[in-house]
Motif scaffolding. Sequence first.
Motif, PDB file in Angstrom:
ATOM      1  N   SER A 176       1.394  -1.293  -0.088  1.00  0.00           N
ATOM      2  CA  SER A 176       0.233   0.202   0.136  1.00  0.00           C
ATOM      3  C   SER A 176       0.552   1.382   0.312  1.00  0.00           C
ATOM      4  O   SER A 176       0.090   2.377  -0.420  1.00  0.00           O
ATOM      5  CB  SER A 176      -1.161   0.066   1.134  1.00  0.00           C
ATOM      6  OG  SER A 176      -1.527  -0.912   1.083  1.00  0.00           O
ATOM      7  N   ARG A 194      -4.643   2.367   3.050  1.00  0.00           N
ATOM      8  CA  ARG A 194      -4.860   2.586   4.137  1.00  0.00           C
ATOM      9  C   ARG A 194      -3.084   1.800   4.069  1.00  0.00           C
ATOM     10  O   ARG A 194      -2.335   0.317   3.696  1.00  0.00           O
ATOM     11  CB  ARG A 194      -5.320   1.903   4.948  1.00  0.00           C
ATOM     12  CG  ARG A 194      -5.354   2.626   6.404  1.00  0.00           C
ATOM     13  CD  ARG A 194      -6.583   2.188   7.340  1.00  0.00           C
ATOM     14  NE  ARG A 194      -6.926   0.298   7.757  1.00  0.00           N
ATOM     15  CZ  ARG A 194      -6.898   0.391   8.633  1.00  0.00           C
ATOM     16  NH1 ARG A 194      -5.738   0.545   9.721  1.00  0.00           N
ATOM     17  NH2 ARG A 194      -6.722  -0.737   8.841  1.00  0.00           N
ATOM     18  N   THR A 202      -3.944  -4.453   4.633  1.00  0.00           N
ATOM     19  CA  THR A 202      -5.232  -4.104   3.635  1.00  0.00           C
ATOM     20  C   THR A 202      -5.970  -5.739   3.350  1.00  0.00           C
ATOM     21  O   THR A 202      -5.170  -6.631   3.681  1.00  0.00           O
ATOM     22  CB  THR A 202      -4.624  -4.236   2.063  1.00  0.00           C
ATOM     23  OG1 THR A 202      -3.998  -3.142   2.340  1.00  0.00           O
ATOM     24  CG2 THR A 202      -5.761  -4.421   0.807  1.00  0.00           C
ATOM     25  N   ASP A 221      -4.676  -2.516  -5.324  1.00  0.00           N
ATOM     26  CA  ASP A 221      -3.844  -3.542  -4.003  1.00  0.00           C
ATOM     27  C   ASP A 221      -4.009  -4.296  -3.551  1.00  0.00           C
ATOM     28  O   ASP A 221      -5.333  -4.690  -3.781  1.00  0.00           O
ATOM     29  CB  ASP A 221      -3.910  -2.248  -3.151  1.00  0.00           C
ATOM     30  CG  ASP A 221      -3.261  -2.232  -2.033  1.00  0.00           C
ATOM     31  OD1 ASP A 221      -2.002  -3.036  -1.724  1.00  0.00           O
ATOM     32  OD2 ASP A 221      -3.116  -1.281  -1.012  1.00  0.00           O
TER      33      ASP A 221
HETATM   34 MG   LIG Z   1      -1.605  -3.069   2.364  1.00  0.00          MG
END
Ligand SMILES: [Mg+2]
Length: 339
Positions: A176, A194, A202, A221
């Motif tokens: 991320s 985040r 995540t 992501d």
């Molecule tokens: Mg992540």
Amino acid sequence: MKLYQALRNVAKFRTVFDFGGRDVAHWFPGHMAKGLKQMRANMKNVDCIVEIHDARISFCLFVCLRICVFFFNIRQIPFSGRNPVFHETLDVKPHLLILNKMDLADVSNKQRILKKLEKNGVRNVLFTDCLKQRDDSIKKLVPMVMDIIKSHPRFNRDENVDYCLMVIGVPNVGKSSLINSLRRTNLKKGRASRVGGEPGITRAVLTKIQVCERPIMYLLDTPGVLPPKIESVETGMKLALCGTILDHLVGEDIIADYLLYSLNRQEKFSYVEKYNLEKPSDDIQQVLKRIAVKLGKTQRVKAITGVGNITITLPNYTAAAYDFIRAFRKGELGRVMLD
Ligand SMILES: [Mg+2]
Ligand SMILES: Nc1nc2c(ncn2[C@@H]2O[C@H](COP(=O)(O)OP(=O)(O)OP(=O)(O)O)[C@@H](O)[C@H]2O)c(=O)[nH]1
């Protein structure tokens, strides 16, 4: 002087770590099937896979192979033959390998790692530091990915004018952070994904996040994915030390002991000064005691004696272990290569 004395002590350090019969299978919550299913479902919309690893674990190739092999469902291929697996796997989708957290790794090994990777057919490699405001390697990513994509057929995506990448890797390696860093560098935009110090931040494959305007490029992501089987307890311990799994599943005490063992083996003695020790030590209890005293991490414990109840103050070993591990992860104990 301190260093000289320390080096003279090297011979006394452990050369083998005693894992006490621990079983790595209990530490890892399987291969995270849900995340993998979502990733596979999104594969048809992806032009290139960006696989990211912690640069401090130079055995990453093995982890990398395992994730890729599992990811593409080519599990039947035997593992002992490394090269064929990698070639075959990478032929499925264009692939870029990122070795992140370069600020925490001992860069003197860079050329050796690159050579080892090249021997195994991995030529597209970037070393990055995703926390740096301006990292030149991050600037190179889009042009590099474009070269990789152009040298492969795009099949169903041939008509698309935009490009889509998928970032994959084990938990907590900076997937991320890479997305945010690319947005910061290419679009001058803030965070979109985040980030956190614990693994498992995540949880699901997100919708497309734009990371470049010219050409238009998106990144997907993904949640961290662990390989279905970890090579050995030691491999598991290195992954744990880099924060890939939740600390309590392995135990802060043993992670701290393994950290001490690794630092001593590599003659990285900055912990001696940081925690006001007299000299390097291979005794984790002794080191944790000093850390607890230095940080004021003590706990009061009731004890029943023959003459009544008394309260005694003891070092808080768990809190000290936690601090020791955190210091390593933040790079405060020097740049280290764990393999
Ligand atoms: Mg992540
Ligand atoms: N020192 C350093 N820390 C980094 C770097 N990249 C990421 N981090 C830190 O590593 C931690 C994990 O970063 P994330 O981006 O959340 O990692 P992730 O791979 O997305 O993690 P999951 O979503 O849990 O799988 C955070 O505390 C980041 O600040 C880097 O290049 N250097």
